[in-house]
Design a protein around this motif. Structure first.
Motif, PDB file in Angstrom:
ATOM      1  N   PHE A 119       5.134   0.293 -29.594  1.00  0.00           N
ATOM      2  CA  PHE A 119       4.479   0.418 -28.342  1.00  0.00           C
ATOM      3  C   PHE A 119       3.249   1.391 -28.819  1.00  0.00           C
ATOM      4  O   PHE A 119       3.547   2.286 -29.539  1.00  0.00           O
ATOM      5  N   SER A 120       2.374   1.021 -28.157  1.00  0.00           N
ATOM      6  CA  SER A 120       1.033   1.723 -28.519  1.00  0.00           C
ATOM      7  C   SER A 120       0.693   2.848 -27.500  1.00  0.00           C
ATOM      8  O   SER A 120       0.737   2.699 -26.481  1.00  0.00           O
ATOM      9  N   TYR A 121       0.706   4.313 -28.200  1.00  0.00           N
ATOM     10  CA  TYR A 121       0.391   5.311 -27.126  1.00  0.00           C
ATOM     11  C   TYR A 121      -1.130   5.267 -26.839  1.00  0.00           C
ATOM     12  O   TYR A 121      -1.627   5.587 -25.825  1.00  0.00           O
ATOM     13  N   SER A 122      -2.022   5.010 -27.773  1.00  0.00           N
ATOM     14  CA  SER A 122      -3.543   4.986 -27.863  1.00  0.00           C
ATOM     15  C   SER A 122      -3.833   3.786 -27.990  1.00  0.00           C
ATOM     16  O   SER A 122      -3.362   3.011 -29.045  1.00  0.00           O
ATOM     17  N   VAL A 135      -3.210  -1.902 -26.585  1.00  0.00           N
ATOM     18  CA  VAL A 135      -3.823  -1.350 -25.263  1.00  0.00           C
ATOM     19  C   VAL A 135      -2.933  -0.235 -24.921  1.00  0.00           C
ATOM     20  O   VAL A 135      -1.686  -0.474 -24.448  1.00  0.00           O
ATOM     21  N   SER A 136      -3.400   0.926 -24.770  1.00  0.00           N
ATOM     22  CA  SER A 136      -2.917   2.178 -24.131  1.00  0.00           C
ATOM     23  C   SER A 136      -2.475   1.972 -22.533  1.00  0.00           C
ATOM     24  O   SER A 136      -3.107   1.316 -22.082  1.00  0.00           O
ATOM     25  N   ILE A 137      -1.408   2.532 -22.100  1.00  0.00           N
ATOM     26  CA  ILE A 137      -1.210   2.630 -20.815  1.00  0.00           C
ATOM     27  C   ILE A 137      -2.352   3.263 -19.992  1.00  0.00           C
ATOM     28  O   ILE A 137      -2.608   2.737 -18.876  1.00  0.00           O
ATOM     29  N   TYR A 138      -2.851   4.020 -20.662  1.00  0.00           N
ATOM     30  CA  TYR A 138      -3.887   4.871 -19.842  1.00  0.00           C
ATOM     31  C   TYR A 138      -5.331   3.820 -19.732  1.00  0.00           C
ATOM     32  O   TYR A 138      -6.044   4.465 -18.830  1.00  0.00           O
ATOM     33  N   GLU A 139      -5.461   2.533 -20.374  1.00  0.00           N
ATOM     34  CA  GLU A 139      -6.578   1.845 -20.055  1.00  0.00           C
ATOM     35  C   GLU A 139      -6.186   1.233 -18.741  1.00  0.00           C
ATOM     36  O   GLU A 139      -7.026   1.260 -17.857  1.00  0.00           O
ATOM     37  N   THR A 140      -5.100   0.830 -18.429  1.00  0.00           N
ATOM     38  CA  THR A 140      -4.408   0.277 -17.144  1.00  0.00           C
ATOM     39  C   THR A 140      -4.590   1.401 -16.075  1.00  0.00           C
ATOM     40  O   THR A 140      -4.920   0.826 -15.079  1.00  0.00           O
ATOM     41  N   VAL A 141      -3.972   2.507 -16.214  1.00  0.00           N
ATOM     42  CA  VAL A 141      -3.908   3.535 -15.529  1.00  0.00           C
ATOM     43  C   VAL A 141      -5.300   3.636 -14.861  1.00  0.00           C
ATOM     44  O   VAL A 141      -5.549   3.764 -13.745  1.00  0.00           O
ATOM     45  N   ARG A 142      -6.211   3.847 -15.819  1.00  0.00           N
ATOM     46  CA  ARG A 142      -7.846   4.157 -15.117  1.00  0.00           C
ATOM     47  C   ARG A 142      -8.157   3.072 -14.247  1.00  0.00           C
ATOM     48  O   ARG A 142      -8.768   3.296 -13.390  1.00  0.00           O
ATOM     49  N   MET A 173       0.505   0.033 -12.300  1.00  0.00           N
ATOM     50  CA  MET A 173       0.398   1.278 -13.018  1.00  0.00           C
ATOM     51  C   MET A 173       1.917   1.902 -13.180  1.00  0.00           C
ATOM     52  O   MET A 173       2.017   2.445 -14.203  1.00  0.00           O
ATOM     53  N   ALA A 174       2.686   1.791 -12.176  1.00  0.00           N
ATOM     54  CA  ALA A 174       4.058   2.346 -12.506  1.00  0.00           C
ATOM     55  C   ALA A 174       4.784   1.731 -13.267  1.00  0.00           C
ATOM     56  O   ALA A 174       5.429   2.071 -14.238  1.00  0.00           O
ATOM     57  N   SER A 175       4.601   0.388 -13.580  1.00  0.00           N
ATOM     58  CA  SER A 175       5.136  -0.392 -14.646  1.00  0.00           C
ATOM     59  C   SER A 175       4.841  -0.012 -16.073  1.00  0.00           C
ATOM     60  O   SER A 175       5.583   0.321 -16.724  1.00  0.00           O
ATOM     61  N   ARG A 176       3.552   0.155 -16.285  1.00  0.00           N
ATOM     62  CA  ARG A 176       2.897   0.652 -17.546  1.00  0.00           C
ATOM     63  C   ARG A 176       3.467   2.193 -17.886  1.00  0.00           C
ATOM     64  O   ARG A 176       3.748   2.269 -18.982  1.00  0.00           O
ATOM     65  N   TYR A 177       3.566   3.007 -16.873  1.00  0.00           N
ATOM     66  CA  TYR A 177       4.244   4.455 -17.091  1.00  0.00           C
ATOM     67  C   TYR A 177       5.672   4.018 -17.665  1.00  0.00           C
ATOM     68  O   TYR A 177       6.211   4.810 -18.484  1.00  0.00           O
TER      69      TYR A 177
END
Length: 663
Positions: A119-122, A135-142, A173-177
């Motif tokens: 799983f990718s952190y960044s 793809v980091s979760i933070y891509e999707t979160v943003r 967003m919740a799913s990616r977290y």
């Protein structure tokens, strides 16, 4: 000021320019169509409803799917880290990194595909996970925060649709977290769309803070008045796969199932630091600090909320049921449930991750997210004998043949593949005769995958790599091994489907001591494929009174029902800290046809002639040695393997991120 640079790698919109915000797929049938990339700014995206919708669709394209090439460790889904599948390809992340114990904090996120972590952190290698990007979760979160914060200014969109899209964004967003939580524990919690260059100094949150934050996002989704319970049947052909309030309700139960499990919810952490990071007083980033039995009640409450809302909506979501009470009917119902998208007659999927498979006269395309050919067709994920034994018998008994492997161990020639749970036959190819109509392989009405059989030795039927363990994969590929395809229906990989909701509720009930209620939920799922009641057919397990045995059976049932869908077998082993399963050597199968004298047929052609009696067999189960996992070595295992290492590169950026214990 230190900056969270995962937000400044050209991640999406700011007031400046970004590239290809609408370059991903649509939903339903249109999910298979790429939109042209364009350069736009934030004002453009939220100036027109069409642009805004496409922006959200691009976030849909980053939903987690274990068969996205960027999530496959260079050729293998994370299932191969469980006891159900094994990776035989030499270049894959499992054999290069996990199996030999070579994963490090510097290698888990590397651009070198051979050493990809699970799983990718960044973000690495670009934003397109279909093309191998991680793809980091933070891509999707943003993206999701940007939509939530700006959608109200879209001029040609109704208030109801704005609310609906907000609900979808909160759920994505919740799913990616949740994806990241299952792999790393406590996370950095981003509560708005940060500007490029804006400082982030909140650091890493505790595990419980992370769970509560995920829960708060789900609650925000549920609170949106325009968020509908289900996609109307009239729209489902175009919009199958759109998230709904039912998706959010189901995700909430699944999040708390994981949280309530012993990995974090325990009287002691799964592992302690030998040297704590600066400023860290305890392990609360990967531990709740105590065992709280009420978390299981919380999980149960959220299950009940889902089923109450579903009942209030006319029980729109239902298990796909067989049209005939026989093997063909059971198998078709199960396949309909796990494989295909919802349609006007079938409503079992609650949360889908759509692969972009296209089936044309030219055959299978690489659009199946690189999965069919890059993974299963080259030995990337081959079933183990342990997975075969996980499935019980058609009458509901567990697998009864404990001492049948080895020369002379099967004097009567028992066929251990006969009269089994029909889901076994939908999961892997095993020797069978008299296959139901529609299940033939290039004209064969049988499968002869024993030593010397046609299917194992003829490249027109299968690849030698496909059967590296002695078994062939069937789930997802169907009769691909015969050189043809079963049908042209679009596929949706379930992140959550209704069958799992029954199993989550069963597990919560069992953990709360309500064994009979749990068994009733379990039987709801098992009866779909004609199995007898588990407690009646396995009386020695004392499932009505023995909580531990019942929980173990529920976990086994989860593997039979939802295995190889979203990596749940691995995550089940992790959340229950099943060191025994991680460190137990796994096995292949060798199936030998016996001649009329009871001797093994080991030389030449051992094919069966239709119309003659079905052969008798002997079996061996050699230990896997090709890429044997170092976890199996006595004294090697440490509990650090339950969670992945956090990227050292990210830790060194100085915004408060800490490493997990043991790494």
């Amino acid at each position: 000021m230190k900056k969270l640079s995962i937000y400044i790698l050209a991640l999406g919109m700011t007031t400046g320019i970004f590239t290809a915000c609408v370059d991903d797929f649509h939903v339903g049938d249109a999910f298979l169509e790429k939109s042209p990339g364009v350069d736009v700014n934030i004002d453009t995206v939220f100036s027109k409803a069409e642009y805004t919708r496409n922006f959200l669709w691009s976030a849909y394209g980053q939903l987690y799917c274990t068969y996205t090439s960027g999530n496959m460790m260079n050729g293998a889904p994370i299932d191969v880290l469980s006891d159900s599948y094994h990776c035989y390809v030499s270049w894959g992340g499992p054999k290069q990194s996990y199996y030999p114990g070579g994963l490090t904090e510097n290698a888990q996120d590397t651009d070198d595909g051979n050493f990809q972590g699970k799983f990718s952190y960044s973000t690495k290698g670009g934003l397109d996970s279909d093309a191998g990007g991680r793809v980091s979760i933070y891509e999707t979160v943003r993206k999701c925060w940007q939509l939530i914060e700006n959608i109200d200014r879209v001029p040609d969109m109704s208030a109801d649709e704005k609310s609906r899209l907000k609900g979808e964004a909160y759920t994505i967003m919740a799913s990616r977290y949740f994806d990241a939580f299952r792999n790393f524990g406590g996370l950095c919690l981003v509560k708005k769309a940060f500007e490029v260059g804006e400082g982030y100094m909140d650091g890493r949150s505790t595990a419980m803070e992370t769970v509560e934050f995920i829960d708060s996002l789900i609650q925000c989704a549920i609170n949106e008045p325009g968020y509908i319970w289900n996609v109307p049947d009239a729209d489902i052909g175009q919009w199958s796969g759109r998230l709904t309030k039912a998706s959010a309700r189901a995700l909430r139960a699944k999040v708390w199932m994981f949280a309530a499990s012993p990995l974090f919810n325990n009287n002691e952490p799964y592992m302690t630091y030998s040297k704590k990071p600066t400023g860290l007083e305890n392990e609360l980033h990967v531990w709740f600090g105590k065992e709280d039995p009420t978390l299981w009640q919380r999980c149960l409450d959220y299950c009940d909320d889902f089923f109450k809302d579903n009942a209030a909506s006319g029980n729109y979501y239902q298990l796909v049921q067989p049209t005939t009470q026989n093997e063909a009917g059971y198998r078709t119902a199960y396949r309909r449930a796990y494989r295909y998208r919802n349609d006007a007659n079938h409503h079992e999927k609650l949360f889908d991750a759509h692969p972009t498979l296209t089936l044309s006269d030219g055959g299978w395309g690489w659009g199946w997210r690189g999965f069919a050919l890059d993974c299963y067709r080259q030995g990337g994920a081959v079933p183990t004998n342990e997975l075969m034994e996980c499935f019980g018998m058609q009458d509901g008994r567990n697998f009864p043949y404990s001492d049948i492997y080895g020369a002379g161990k099967n004097p009567t020639g028992i066929d251990i593949f006969a009269d089994r749970d029909p889901r076994l036959y939908e999961t892997m190819l095993v020797p069978r005769h008299d296959l139901p109509a529609g299940f033939d392989y290039a004209g064969q009405s049988y499968t002869d995958s024993w030593e010397g059989g046609l299917m194992k030795n003829n490249s027109n039927f299968t690849n030698s790599d496909d059967v590296a363990s002695g078994y062939c994969k069937f789930k997802w590929l169907l009769d691909y091994y015969g050189g043809s395809r079963y049908d042209d229906e679009y596929i949706g990989v379930p992140y959550i489907r209704l069958a799992e909701m029954y199993l989550i509720r069963a597990e919560a009930l069992a953990q709360l001591g309500r064994n009979q209620d749990a068994l009733n939920e379990l039987h709801t799922v098992r009866s779909r494929v004609g199995l007898g009641r588990l407690e009646d057919m396995n009386p020695s397990l004392n499932l009505k009174t023995n909580k531990e045995n019942l929980v173990n059976e529920i976990i086994r049932e989860r593997n039979c029902e939802i295995g190889a869908e979203c990596g749940d077998r691995l995550y089940d082993m992790v959340r229950y800290k099943r060191q025994d399963l991680f460190t137990k050597p796994l096995h292949e199968i060798r199936i030998y046809r016996l001649d009329d004298s009871g001797n093994r047929m080991t030389d030449g052609d051992t094919r069966w002639t239709e119309g003659t009696p079905w052969p008798k067999f002997e079996y061996e189960k050699p230990q896997i040695v090709n890429g044997a996992r170092r976890w199996w070595d006595p004294g090697y295992w440490t509990n650090k393997w339950y969670l992945d290492p956090v990227s050292r590169i990210e830790i060194q950026k100085g915004y408060g991120l800490t490493q997990n214990p043991g790494w």
